[in-house]
Design an enzyme around this catalytic site. Sequence first.
Site, PDB file in Angstrom:
ATOM      1  N   GLY A   1       0.823  -1.202   0.000  1.00 39.30           N
ATOM      2  CA  GLY A   1       0.000   0.000   0.000  1.00 39.30           C
ATOM      3  C   GLY A   1       0.853   1.246   0.000  1.00 39.30           C
TER       4      GLY A   1
ATOM      5  N   GLY B   1       2.208   5.735   4.676  1.00 39.31           N
ATOM      6  CA  GLY B   1       1.377   6.377   5.682  1.00 39.31           C
ATOM      7  C   GLY B   1       0.049   5.718   5.962  1.00 39.31           C
ATOM      8  N   VAL B   2      -0.172   4.481   5.460  1.00 38.72           N
ATOM      9  CA  VAL B   2      -1.461   3.825   5.722  1.00 38.72           C
ATOM     10  C   VAL B   2      -1.373   2.856   6.896  1.00 38.72           C
ATOM     11  CG1 VAL B   2      -2.271   4.070   3.360  1.00 38.72           C
ATOM     12  CG2 VAL B   2      -0.970   2.041   3.991  1.00 38.72           C
ATOM     13  N   GLY B   3      -0.189   2.695   7.513  1.00 33.86           N
ATOM     14  CA  GLY B   3      -0.091   1.890   8.732  1.00 33.86           C
ATOM     15  C   GLY B   3       0.463   0.498   8.529  1.00 33.86           C
ATOM     16  N   LYS B   4       1.290   0.277   7.500  1.00 37.14           N
ATOM     17  CA  LYS B   4       1.815  -1.069   7.258  1.00 37.14           C
ATOM     18  C   LYS B   4       2.761  -1.507   8.381  1.00 37.14           C
ATOM     19  CE  LYS B   4       3.569   0.017   3.258  1.00 37.14           C
ATOM     20  NZ  LYS B   4       3.141   1.430   3.205  1.00 37.14           N
ATOM     21  N   THR B   5       3.688  -0.650   8.742  1.00 37.02           N
ATOM     22  CA  THR B   5       4.651  -1.021   9.784  1.00 37.02           C
ATOM     23  C   THR B   5       3.969  -1.200  11.136  1.00 37.02           C
ATOM     24  OG1 THR B   5       6.378   0.208   8.608  1.00 37.02           O
ATOM     25  CG2 THR B   5       6.791  -0.337  10.908  1.00 37.02           C
TER      26      THR B   5
ATOM     27  N   SER C   1      -4.136   1.496 -18.635  1.00 37.49           N
ATOM     28  CA  SER C   1      -5.406   2.004 -18.121  1.00 37.49           C
ATOM     29  C   SER C   1      -5.695   3.446 -18.513  1.00 37.49           C
ATOM     30  CB  SER C   1      -5.432   1.881 -16.586  1.00 37.49           C
ATOM     31  OG  SER C   1      -4.401   2.635 -16.008  1.00 37.49           O
TER      32      SER C   1
ATOM     33  N   LYS D   1      -7.929   4.195  -7.151  1.00 41.02           N
ATOM     34  CA  LYS D   1      -8.215   5.238  -8.131  1.00 41.02           C
ATOM     35  C   LYS D   1      -9.471   6.016  -7.753  1.00 41.02           C
ATOM     36  CE  LYS D   1      -5.949   2.769 -11.917  1.00 41.02           C
ATOM     37  NZ  LYS D   1      -6.117   2.067 -13.207  1.00 41.02           N
TER      38      LYS D   1
END
Length: 815
Positions: free
Chosen positions: A396, A399-403, A723, A766
Site C-alpha cells: 500500500g 502512511g497507511v499503517g503497514k509497519t 489504463s 483510483k
Amino acid sequence: MSEQTTVESSTTVRLPLAHLPAAVLPGATVTLTLGTDELRRAVEAAVGESDGRIALTGGDERDLAVVARVPNVGNLPTGESAAIVQVERRARVTSVETTAGAATFALVEPVIDGVVSSSVEAATRELRATLELIAELRHSRRLPELLRTVDAPGRLADSVALWAEFSDDDRLRVLQAVEVSDRVDAIHSWARGHLNELQVAETIRNDVSEGMDKQQREFMLRQQLNAIRKELGEGNDDVVGDYRSRLDDLDAPDGVKTFVSKELDRFERMSEQSPEHGWVRTWLDRIFEMPWGERTDDTLDLDEAQEILDADHYGLDDVKERIVEFLAARKLRHDRGLDVRGSVRDRAAQDGEDRARDGSASDRAWRHDRPASDSSKLVRDRDNRRGEGQVLTLVGPPGVGKTSLGESIARSMGREFVRVALGGVRDEAEIRGHRRTYVGSQPGRIVKAIQEAGTINPVILLDEIDKLTAGGWSGDPTAALLEVLDPAQNHTFRDHYLEVDLDLSEVVFIATANVADTIPGPLLDRMDLIQLDGYTEAEKVFIANRYLLPRQIERAGLSPDEVIVDDELIGSIISGYTREAGVRSLERELGRLVRKVTARVATGTGTPLEIGRDDLVDWLGRAKVDDEIVARTAAPGVATGLAVTGVGGDVLFVETTAFPMGPDSEPGLTLTGQLGDVMKESAQIALNYVRSHAAELGLDDAALRRRFHVHVPAGAVPKDGPSAGITITTALVSLLTDRPVKSSVAMTGEINLQGQVMPIGGVKQKVLAAHRMGLTEVVLPKRNGVDLDDIPENVRDEMTIHLAATYDEVAAVAF
C-alpha cells in the site's frame, strides 16, 4: 671443428606471408584466431596452394620470419574462425609480393642450425646443469622431459623459451638470435638470473618454516606454563574453559554444538599472536549471543487480537480480517498438534539423523534413499511446514499503517518484534552475512534481528521489500531472501558467517511494500499479498482525532484541554494542505499546528486555545493544494484520468494538441511525459480508433490529416500501463470536436481497436484518489463492476460511478 653454427638454405621458397602482433618461436604449436583479412587470406592460401606452409613475422621484426605448417582450420566454440599452426624453423624474407584483395606472398630462405662448435657444446652443458637446478627448485615435470628429449642446442634454447613463457619482447630477442651460440648465451643468462631468484625464495621459505616451528615450540611451552599455573592455583584467564562451560549449557541443536566444539578445539591450539585467533574468538562470541532455545509462547487469543488491531488501527476492516484469519490458522494447527517445531523435532528423534538438508532437492534425494513409509512421513512433515502459510505482505501507499500493523500482529501473538529495513540493500551479504575470512565480516540482517529480539521465534518485519536492488557484482539480495521466506527450506537457513544451520521455521515473517510490481516473481510467489488502499476523508478525520492529534499534543508537552480543534478544521487541513492516501502528511501538519500552539502557551498566552477553520491561514499559512481540475480541463483536448503510483491513487491529466503538417512531414503521433512502452501503445491505439471511427464521431478527413502531440505532465515521473486508454481517446475526441471534457469526470480503462473498454486494476485506490480531488463522477470498465464492493459505502454515496463497456458509453458521460 667448423665454427659455423647456422646455414642459410640455398633453396628459396614462395610462401603466403602474414604478420602477427607478437613473435612465435620454432617448436611452438599455437592456435591463431583469424581476426584480420591478411591472416585469413594467408592461411587460406597456405592450405590451398603451398602444401600447408606459411611464413609469419612478429612484433617489430619484418626481415626475419618463421616457417610453419597449418594442419587444421576450423571454428572455436565462440564461432570465430581459427587455425592451428606448427612452427618449424626460422627464415629470412628476401622479397614481398602484395596484391590488392589477395594474400601477400614472400620469397623466404629457411635458416637451418648447422654443426656446432666446441665452445657452444661447452656452453650448452653449463646451461643444462643450470636448468636441472631450476627444475629441482620449481618441482617441474616438463623441464626434465625437455632436457631428456631435446639434444640440439638451438632447439633446446627455443624449447626453454617456450617453457618459461617469455614476454613478447624477450621472445622476439630469442627469435632474432639466429646464431646458435647467441641463442644459448641468451637463455643461459636468463637461467642464471632465474636460478638466483628461486634460491632466494627457497631461503625465505626455510626461514619462515623455522619461524613457524619456533611458534609451535612457544605454544607448547605456553600450554605447559598454563597447566603449571593451574596446578599452583595462579591465574584465572581460562578462556577456552569458560567457552566449554557455556557450550555445555547451550540449548542448541546437536549439529551446532558439534561444530562449535570442533572450532573450540582449533581455537585452543592457536597462538594468541595468530590473526585467526581473534577471528575465531569473535565468531564464538557471536554464536553464544544467539538466543538458542529462547522462545516465547504464542497467546493466540483471537478476541484479544481483534481488540488490539481495532485499538491500534481504525478502518482497514478487510486487512484486519485477513490477519485474524492468519492467526486463527496458526491457533488451530497449534491446538491440533501440527506445529512446525514439534513435527520436525519428532522426526529427528525417530530417525536419529541430522536433517539439516538444503531445500527440496535434498528432500527428493533423501526420499529416494528411504523406504516408502519414511518417504510418506517426510512428505507429511514438509506439508506441515508449508501449512504455516505464505508470508503476509502488506502492500500500500506510504502512511497507511503497514509497519504499525506488523507491530500489532506481534503484540497480539505475544512475540518480540524486530524491523529490518531493506530499502536500498544491494549486497547479498546483507542478508546471508559475510564469510569469516573477510576483514570486518559479520552476520547478515536476519541473524542480527534474531539476536536483537532475544528469542528464536520473533516477528520480523521486512520493511520496503520492493526497494531491494536486485543483481550486481556483490550478489542478488532478492535471491538470498528466497530461502529465508520459503517454509519448505528455511528450517535449515545457513548464514555465511555463522556457518551452522539456523531454523527459521518458527519465525513469523511479515513484509511491506509500496507496490508489488518491482518484487521479483520467485519472491512474490512466496507471499500472500494484502492490499491497503488508503483512507477516506471521514476515516482520516477520525484517525486524526483519536490517534494523531493526541500523540502530537503529548509530544509537545501540552494537555488535551489546552487546545481545541474541531472536525471542520481537520477536514480543511486534509483538503487544503495534504493530498495523500495515508495520514503521514496529515500528522506532519497537525504537528506544525500543535508546535505553534506550544509557542503561544510558552509565551504566556492563555488557554484553552480554540482554533477555528477561518484561523487556519494564520496558523499554517496558505493552502498547499489548489483545485486545479476545473482550470486544467476548461480547454478542449484535456481529459482527467486515474492512476496508481507508489504513493497510492492519483489523478492523471492527458493533454493533446494538433498542428498542420509541413511539406516534408507525415500524419503521426508525438508522445512526451516519460511514458512506458505499454502507455505508448495505448496512445497509438486511441488515435487509430479515432481515425477508424471518424464518421461516427463527426470528424472529417482534414481534421485527422494533422500531426498530434499527446503529453502527460510531470515528465520527471515514469508512467506506464494500459489504463489510460480511454482517457487518451477522450482527450483526442475533445480536441478534434472542440468540446471540453466535464471537469467533474475522471476515467480509467483500457481500450482496444474495436472501442471496447477493457478491465484494469487498482479500482479502489483510483476511486479514492478521485474522491480526494473533489471529483463527483468516475467512468470505470463494466467488467470492473465486481470491484465496487471494495469501495467504502460513503464514497459510493457521494460519487456517481459509470460502468462503460464501449467507448460510446464513455463519450456519453465525458462531454
